[in-house]
Design a protein around this motif. Structure first.
Motif, short mmCIF file in Angstrom:
data_model
loop_
_atom_site.label_atom_id
_atom_site.label_comp_id
_atom_site.label_asym_id
_atom_site.label_seq_id
_atom_site.Cartn_x
_atom_site.Cartn_y
_atom_site.Cartn_z
N ARG A 188 0.72 -1.23 -0.11
CA ARG A 188 0.00 0.16 0.13
C ARG A 188 0.89 1.26 -0.03
NH1 ARG A 188 -3.71 0.14 4.76
NH2 ARG A 188 -4.53 2.22 3.91
N VAL A 208 -4.93 3.51 -1.10
CA VAL A 208 -5.84 2.54 -1.27
C VAL A 208 -6.44 2.05 0.12
CG1 VAL A 208 -6.95 0.74 -2.91
CG2 VAL A 208 -4.98 2.44 -3.78
N ASP A 209 -7.70 2.20 0.25
CA ASP A 209 -8.15 1.33 1.45
C ASP A 209 -9.11 0.26 1.05
OD1 ASP A 209 -6.69 2.82 3.16
OD2 ASP A 209 -8.26 4.61 3.28
N GLY A 210 -8.98 -0.83 1.24
CA GLY A 210 -10.01 -1.84 0.88
C GLY A 210 -10.94 -2.10 2.11
N TYR A 269 -13.67 -0.04 -2.47
CA TYR A 269 -12.28 0.74 -2.38
C TYR A 269 -12.09 2.04 -2.26
CZ TYR A 269 -10.45 -3.85 -3.59
OH TYR A 269 -10.20 -5.18 -3.77
#
Lengths: 730, 205
Positions: A632, A643-645, A651
């Protein structure tokens, strides 16, 4: 014996007396009656008998002759007979007495001869004694002479010795004085030693001579002591000689007595008949003989003494030899003294022989020492002055260097100042030009003002312009009043401050460096210690071992044994249980079945496996987290989006250049394609979304254009800020 | 003459490695005997370096020692070994009771090729030094704690990381002794290899 002799002698003497008395009585022989009466005491009974016999014939004759009356005749006859008998007896007696006399004469002669022999012997002894006495006298005389000679010699020797002693003492005193003087000189010379090697050499020589003199003095003193001891011995000898003289005197007295005794003997020789005196003389002579024997012994003693005196004489001879040696030593010391005087003369010029005393030498040496001291003082002063001068020189040189540095600095400063002055002149020129221009402008304005007159609308402008002009003026005055040097001094101060700061930093860094070095040393020590403890660098080492090593084999075998033992224990437990339950048939089979059914060990093994699996899982999770984080971060740095899942395949993207954290885009993955979701931020960029998603159908394009847009916006604001800032400065 | 003397005094790299391996072999054997890890009746006396050394007759031990030492010799010639640790474990608890570190340092100029590397130390002096260390190993029994439990030993070789692990070998974890006491024994040098021997043992608190 004497007594018996005396008795004998007395006996003989009595006999002699008797004889003499008989001789005297011879003429009175006729009166034999009386004699008879006198002899009656001594006559024997025999005589009486004879008389009686003689009487009887007389009586017979008287009887015969009748001429006379019978009785008368008888009586006369008897008387005749008696007389005849008496005559016969007397004759017999006479013969006897004669014989006796002869015998006594013989005895007397014998005795006389014996006495004469004795006398001769005694005379011989007396002569011998006389001779001995003479010899003794001669010896005594000789001894006296020798003694006198010895005494004279002794006196002379003692005198000589005393004289020598006095001389030696004088010499000793002189030498001691010299010693003292020389010691003083030596001390002085020692002080001078460093500067004067020649003097040193002389000093050494003087020291040597001094030492030899001291030794000589010591020898002389020892000789003196010896001589004094000898003198004491001689005095003792003198005392002995005196005692011997006294004894000789005593002997002389005795000799006189002996002479008297000899005289007495002579007189007594004449009086030989006197036995008693003879005897007494004999006794006295014997005594004298004893005395002489004693004298002989004394003479022997005296001879011994003479021998001792001779030995002493020899010693005295030796002493004389020593005295001669001492004289020779004296001459040697005199020679040395002369040498000394010569040295003195050599050292001290312009001096007579009479003035050659150690005092003068001392005086000369003192003078030399004073001069030397003076010279040393001068030298010290000069050296100190030289040192001061050198110090001053150094100071001056340092000052010179400093001043040169200052000059260099000053020249540098000067050049700088010149440059600044030039610049300032240019500025001044510019400013004056501007001023002139402005004045012209003002003049023109004033003219315009005077031409145009009072106009309200332009008054305010005028006022503004005047204010501007005043501002300019103020600035001008400021520029004119401000000294141009101010800048340069400011620069210098800055430089110094910077230098100080740099120095401080340097010191800090040096201190830090030291601390770090110290830490390094400590850490190295720790590393060494750890290496001792078995520590090692994990990165650079691999620890290998043989798979089939005894330890692992041992562990395995132990574990196998353990397992076997545990199984056996369980079996036995089961067996005990079964036995307690009362099963007796096929016991082992039953037990085996039960053990298998328990299978507790398998469970345990599985649990262990589970645990290990869990641990593995945990580790994998950790690894995944770490790797995803890294991924990340790399995406964030490379593409500019965080980018945060999220859940439901959502996303969230937040740009690196976003103004707020809420400015983010949401995407959802569905059926293999990404769809943009509506957010507050997406509403603001609808144009872009329409362009890139609606027309071009590309998310990356949208994202990249967004980043470009955001970046340009942010950089714009930054530049705007910077321009604002600059304007405020101006 | 000079060359002759040099050739007499010279010790080759292989000779040095052999000496080191001999020392390790006899050192390990005498430790095994002195520390009572194997029964004393399984040892026989042999004369080496002028000393009578007890060498194990146990076939298993020899089968273990010989390949290990041969492998070590190869590594030693390539200067791959840093140290060798002989670890004595308590079999029941797997606790490390004692560790004998045989640390190796390579002497001589590293620029020379291996074939030309030659030491100049006298063989008798080297043997004397080795003898002294072996004597010291024997004398350590006086102060080392008594091993009153079933023990086993392992040889751990600390090599450089680029070493290929042979088939019968495996990587292992280093063994440490908690609360240990160390004693540095004498060192000897063949003028090509220097061997420092250190014994660490557990102190009873």
């Amino acid at each position: 014996m004497n007594q018996s002799k005396d008795n004998d002698q007395t006996f003989v003497i009595k006999i002699l007396d008797d004889l003499r008395s008989n001789n005297r009585s011879k003429p009175l022989r006729m009166h034999f009656d009386t004699s008879m009466m006198g002899l009656s005491s001594s006559n024997d009974s025999l005589l009486s008998n004879k008389r009686q016999r003689l009487c009887s014939p007389d009586l017979q004759e008287s009887m015969i002759t009748p001429e006379y009356s019978p009785w008368e005749s008888r009586h006369t006859k008897q008387e005749l007979v008696n007389a005849k008998a008496e005559i016969a007896s007397l004759q017999e007696r006479n013969t006897k007495l004669f014989n006796l006399k002869k015998e006594s004469d013989l005895l007397f002669e014998k005795e006389k001869s014996a006495l004469e022999h004795n006398l001769k012997k005694s005379k011989l002894t007396i002569d011998q004694l006389d001779n001995k006495l003479k010899e003794i006298r001669n010896d005594k005389f000789n001894l006296k002479v020798i003694n006198d000679n010895l005494m004279k010699k002794l006196e002379t020797v003692t005198e000589e010795n005393n004289f020598r002693i006095s001389n030696l003492e004088k010499e000793k005193k002189d030498l001691e004085d010299k010693l003292l003087s020389v010691n003083l000189e030596i001390t002085k010379y020692q002080d001078e030693a460093a500067s004067r090697n020649c003097a040193d050499y002389e000093l050494n020589e003087l020291k040597q001579t001094l030492r030899s003199n001291e030794n000589y003095i010591e020898e002389l003193t020892s000789n003196l002591r010896k001589k004094q001891i000898e003198i004491n011995a001689l005095e003792n000898d003198q005392v002995k000689i005196n005692t011997a003289n006294q004894k000789i005197k005593c002997l002389e007295n005795e000799l006189a007595l002996l002479q008297e005794n000899a005289m007495m003997v002579n007189t007594q020789r004449e009086k030989l008949k006197r036995f008693n005196s003879m005897e007494t003389e004999l006794i006295s002579l014997r005594d004298e003989v004893a005395v002489y024997r004693n004298d002989v012994k004394q003479t022997e003693i005296l001879e011994n003494k003479v021998a001792t005196l001779e030995s002493k004489l020899n010693k005295h001879g030796l002493i004389e030899q020593e005295a001669l040696q001492l004289r020779s030593n004296l001459s040697v010391s005199e020679d040395r003294l002369k040498k000394w005087i010569d040295v003195c003369r050599e050292v001290c010029e312009n001096i007579d022989e009479n003035q050659c005393y150690p005092e003068y030498l001392r005086y000369y040496v003192d003078n030399l020492k004073k001069k030397d001291m003076f010279v040393v003082n001068e030298k010290g002063e000069l050296q100190s002055s030289i040192a001061q001068l050198e110090l001053k020189l150094q100071q001056v040189e340092n000052e010179l260097i400093k001043s040169k540095e200052q000059i260099i600095n000053a020249t540098n400063n000067n050049s700088k100042h010149e440059l600044t002055i030039k610049r300032l002149k240019k500025q001044l020129f510019m400013v004056t030009w501007e001023r002139n221009d402005l004045r012209e402008l003002i003049d023109s304005f004033q003219k315009e003002v005077t031409v145009i007159g009072n106009l309200n609308g332009e008054d305010t402008k005028m006022e503004v312009l005047e204010k501007a002009i005043n501002g300019y003026k103020n600035r001008m005055t400021q520029i004119e009043t401000d000294p141009s040097l101010y800048v340069s001094t400011d620069n210098n101060k800055r430089w110094i401050e910077e230098k100080n700061l740099l120095l401080k930093e340097k010191e800090d860094l040096v201190n830090k460096c030291k601390q770090l070095e110290h830490n390094c040393a400590i850490l190295e020590d720790q590393i060494d210690h750890r290496a001792l403890k078995g520590d090692f660098n994990l990165r650079e080492t691999k620890v290998l071992h043989f798979k089939m090593n005894p330890a692992s084999l041992g562990f395995n075998s132990y574990q196998n044994e353990l397992l076997a033992a545990k199984q056996e224990i369980e079996k036995l437990k089961e067996r005990i249980k079964a036995m307690q339950e009362g099963i007796s048939i096929n016991l082992t089979q039953v037990v085996d079945n039960r053990v298998e059914s328990n299978a507790s060990q398998e469970l345990e093994a599985l649990r262990e496996k589970l645990k290990t699996q869990e641990i593995q899982n945990q580790r994998l999770r950790e690894v995944f987290k770490k790797s995803s984080q890294e991924f990340r971060e790399s995406v964030y740095t490379l593409l500019g989006y965080k980018v945060d899942g999220l859940q439901n395949n959502m996303y969230r993207l937040t740009s690196q250049f976003a103004f707020h954290e809420e400015d983010n885009l949401m995407f959802q993955l569905s059926e293999g394609s990404m769809h943009l979701l509506e957010t507050p931020f997406s509403k603001t960029i609808e144009d872009m979304i329409n362009l890139h998603l609606g027309q071009q159908h590309s998310i990356p394009l949208l994202l990249s254009s967004l980043t470009v847009d955001l970046f340009s916006k942010q950089s714009m604001t930054v530049t705007a800020d910077s321009t604002r800032f600059e304007s405020t400065i101006n | 003459m000079a060359t002759k003397q040099q050739s007499q005094n010279a010790i080759t790299l292989k000779g040095s490695a052999k000496l080191v391996m001999d020392y390790l072999n006899f050192g390990i054997n005498s430790i095994l005997f002195q520390r009572g890890i194997y029964p004393p009746e399984s040892f026989k006396t042999e004369e080496h370096f002028g000393l009578s050394i007890l060498v194990s007759t146990d076939e298993k031990i020899q089968q273990f020692l010989q390949p290990v030492l041969n492998q070590m010799k190869d590594w030693l010639l390539d200067q791959k070994i840093q140290k060798m640790a002989m670890v004595i474990y308590n079999v029941t608890t797997k606790e490390v009771l004692e560790r004998w570190d045989f640390k190796l340092q390579y002497e001589g100029s590293p620029n020379d090729t291996n074939s030309e590397l030659v030491g100049n130390k006298d063989l008798s002096t080297i043997q004397k030094e080795i003898r002294d260390v072996l004597r010291q190993i024997c004398s350590t029994v006086s102060f080392l704690p008594l091993l009153d439990c079933p023990c086993a030993f392992d040889l751990q070789i600390y090599t450089k990381p680029e070493v290929d692990v042979p088939q019968e070998w495996a990587e292992t974890a280093p063994s440490y002794i908690a609360n240990s006491q160390e004693l540095q024994l004498r060192s000897f040098s063949t003028s090509l290899h220097r061997m420092n021997t250190v014994v660490s043992y557990k102190t009873d608190m």
